[in-house]
Design a protein around this motif. Sequence first.
Motif, PDB file in Angstrom:
ATOM      1  N   ALA A 204      -4.399 -41.867  17.146  1.00 47.25           N
ATOM      2  CA  ALA A 204      -4.570 -42.257  15.958  1.00 47.25           C
ATOM      3  C   ALA A 204      -6.205 -41.993  15.473  1.00 47.25           C
ATOM      4  O   ALA A 204      -6.734 -41.891  14.498  1.00 47.25           O
ATOM      5  CB  ALA A 204      -4.502 -43.936  15.496  1.00 47.25           C
ATOM      6  N   ALA A 205      -6.937 -42.118  16.414  1.00 43.94           N
ATOM      7  CA  ALA A 205      -8.476 -42.160  16.616  1.00 43.94           C
ATOM      8  C   ALA A 205      -8.892 -40.412  16.056  1.00 43.94           C
ATOM      9  O   ALA A 205      -9.826 -40.231  15.644  1.00 43.94           O
ATOM     10  CB  ALA A 205      -9.324 -42.487  17.657  1.00 43.94           C
ATOM     11  N   VAL A 210      -9.934 -38.907  10.483  1.00 39.88           N
ATOM     12  CA  VAL A 210     -10.618 -40.217  10.831  1.00 39.88           C
ATOM     13  C   VAL A 210     -11.937 -40.165  11.279  1.00 39.88           C
ATOM     14  O   VAL A 210     -12.218 -39.371  12.090  1.00 39.88           O
ATOM     15  CB  VAL A 210      -9.565 -40.586  12.004  1.00 39.88           C
ATOM     16  CG1 VAL A 210     -10.077 -41.889  12.618  1.00 39.88           C
ATOM     17  CG2 VAL A 210      -8.145 -40.811  11.393  1.00 39.88           C
ATOM     18  N   GLY A 211     -12.689 -40.797  10.577  1.00 40.46           N
ATOM     19  CA  GLY A 211     -14.329 -40.861  10.977  1.00 40.46           C
ATOM     20  C   GLY A 211     -14.402 -41.754  12.096  1.00 40.46           C
ATOM     21  O   GLY A 211     -13.634 -42.485  12.590  1.00 40.46           O
ATOM     22  N   ALA A 212     -15.878 -41.700  12.392  1.00 39.88           N
ATOM     23  CA  ALA A 212     -16.354 -42.295  13.527  1.00 39.88           C
ATOM     24  C   ALA A 212     -16.223 -43.783  13.449  1.00 39.88           C
ATOM     25  O   ALA A 212     -15.663 -44.588  14.523  1.00 39.88           O
ATOM     26  CB  ALA A 212     -17.766 -42.157  13.962  1.00 39.88           C
ATOM     27  N   GLY A 213     -16.436 -44.385  12.247  1.00 42.42           N
ATOM     28  CA  GLY A 213     -16.066 -45.810  11.813  1.00 42.42           C
ATOM     29  C   GLY A 213     -14.940 -46.320  12.251  1.00 42.42           C
ATOM     30  O   GLY A 213     -14.565 -47.225  12.907  1.00 42.42           O
ATOM     31  N   GLU A 217     -13.308 -48.789  15.082  1.00 44.17           N
ATOM     32  CA  GLU A 217     -12.241 -49.969  14.883  1.00 44.17           C
ATOM     33  C   GLU A 217     -11.079 -49.809  15.796  1.00 44.17           C
ATOM     34  O   GLU A 217     -10.488 -50.994  16.176  1.00 44.17           O
ATOM     35  CB  GLU A 217     -12.112 -50.187  13.391  1.00 44.17           C
ATOM     36  CG  GLU A 217     -13.578 -50.465  12.490  1.00 44.17           C
ATOM     37  CD  GLU A 217     -13.306 -50.480  11.286  1.00 44.17           C
ATOM     38  OE1 GLU A 217     -11.975 -50.117  10.537  1.00 44.17           O
ATOM     39  OE2 GLU A 217     -14.165 -50.935  10.228  1.00 44.17           O
ATOM     40  N   LEU A 218     -10.578 -48.661  15.669  1.00 44.97           N
ATOM     41  CA  LEU A 218      -9.183 -48.646  16.634  1.00 44.97           C
ATOM     42  C   LEU A 218      -9.320 -48.885  17.954  1.00 44.97           C
ATOM     43  O   LEU A 218      -8.612 -49.855  18.631  1.00 44.97           O
ATOM     44  CB  LEU A 218      -8.698 -47.010  16.170  1.00 44.97           C
ATOM     45  CG  LEU A 218      -8.135 -46.860  14.847  1.00 44.97           C
ATOM     46  CD1 LEU A 218      -7.877 -45.236  14.918  1.00 44.97           C
ATOM     47  CD2 LEU A 218      -7.033 -47.553  14.619  1.00 44.97           C
ATOM     48  N   ARG A 242     -21.145 -41.523  17.808  1.00 48.00           N
ATOM     49  CA  ARG A 242     -21.143 -40.824  16.792  1.00 48.00           C
ATOM     50  C   ARG A 242     -21.546 -41.319  15.500  1.00 48.00           C
ATOM     51  O   ARG A 242     -22.132 -40.758  14.804  1.00 48.00           O
ATOM     52  CB  ARG A 242     -19.405 -40.452  16.670  1.00 48.00           C
ATOM     53  CG  ARG A 242     -18.906 -39.313  17.730  1.00 48.00           C
ATOM     54  CD  ARG A 242     -17.603 -39.197  17.494  1.00 48.00           C
ATOM     55  NE  ARG A 242     -17.154 -39.048  16.259  1.00 48.00           N
ATOM     56  CZ  ARG A 242     -15.666 -38.970  15.847  1.00 48.00           C
ATOM     57  NH1 ARG A 242     -14.988 -39.705  16.550  1.00 48.00           N
ATOM     58  NH2 ARG A 242     -15.420 -38.990  14.583  1.00 48.00           N
ATOM     59  N   LEU A 243     -21.345 -42.919  15.505  1.00 46.21           N
ATOM     60  CA  LEU A 243     -21.880 -43.464  14.313  1.00 46.21           C
ATOM     61  C   LEU A 243     -23.317 -43.430  14.104  1.00 46.21           C
ATOM     62  O   LEU A 243     -23.988 -43.124  13.182  1.00 46.21           O
ATOM     63  CB  LEU A 243     -21.121 -45.061  14.471  1.00 46.21           C
ATOM     64  CG  LEU A 243     -20.015 -45.355  13.617  1.00 46.21           C
ATOM     65  CD1 LEU A 243     -19.667 -46.833  14.157  1.00 46.21           C
ATOM     66  CD2 LEU A 243     -19.794 -45.124  12.147  1.00 46.21           C
TER      67      LEU A 243
END
Length: 346
Positions: A204-205, A210-213, A217-218, A242-243
């Motif tokens: 999923a990540a 799908v961004g870093a944020g 969270e995942l 990455r964020l």
Amino acid sequence: MTALHPTVEQAQALIDFERYDQALALLGRRIAEDPGDVRAWVKIGYCRFRTDGPQQAMEAADEALKLAPEDYGALMLRAQTMVHDGGWLHVEPVLRDAVRVAPEDSYARAMLADAVWRGALVRYALTTGARKLSFSETELVSREASGLAMEALRLGPEDLYAHEVAQRIASHVGNGTVADQLDEAILRIDPTHPGALARQTEKAAKAPGVGAGRAAELYADALAGQPDSPFMQQQLDRATYRLLRGTRWLALLCLVLAGAMINLFPSDDQPAPELPLSSGQRLWCMVVMAVIWGFGAWRRYRKLRSGVQLNVRSLVRCGRWARVVLAQSGWAMLCALLIAGPPGLV
């Protein structure tokens, strides 16, 4: 099935509470009374397996099999001790006997599928000399094991081990769709299953878009269910890093904006403005930079879940490269402010 002797039943209750030494004491007295009690020997074997190791458990399994060569419990005890002692390539005959004795048992069939699959891969590699098998080769070699695994799933739709074996085979033969479905079934049975949770979270990540944020969270959600998982913590740290790198790009954008305001690369068509710049021009540039930071960095941080925010602070506090990235961001922003700020800052 023969009823358990009351002493063996008491020992089983102690085993359920992992009080193996007390259970062994009771079982020892029972064997002294009746050396032919197969169930007592099997229970002794499981206690020895958890305390003294596979060799002592194997001796108890051998004693039980001498008394009852087709006892399912004794056969499975011997199979498990062999596997624990590195005997996957030699355990297949014992498991085939167990399946023959208890053809409706899903666990024995799943374990047989596991043994057949491992043995087939090793024999194929030794025969062909291949160090790495293609998906087509793996599928050909795994055909019998796949059939056994599917039969185990039919017999035990809630058998976690049967799902694990079937998922491992499907993954190695390149059948990602079936592997994902099996992972979902595993998580339905055990929502905190380490392997399935790690695979599904990583999938999923790393999905497109799908961004870093969101990735952070995942991984934070998965880590909440597995607080001791080093893999999840490592992946959460990477997503958090990455964020932080995103703040560096925002700072560079502000620096480019400030540079464009004074036209660092003038030409005949666009000459550089006369310095010092007017207060209105400086104020406008600083407003734009504030918007970039307010909606790009601070707002993004505030929208993160508390677990990710805590990890951001922890990574900044303990991670050298995270601090380097923030230092680069701060330096770029300082340069932008010196360029675009009031005359007193220059």
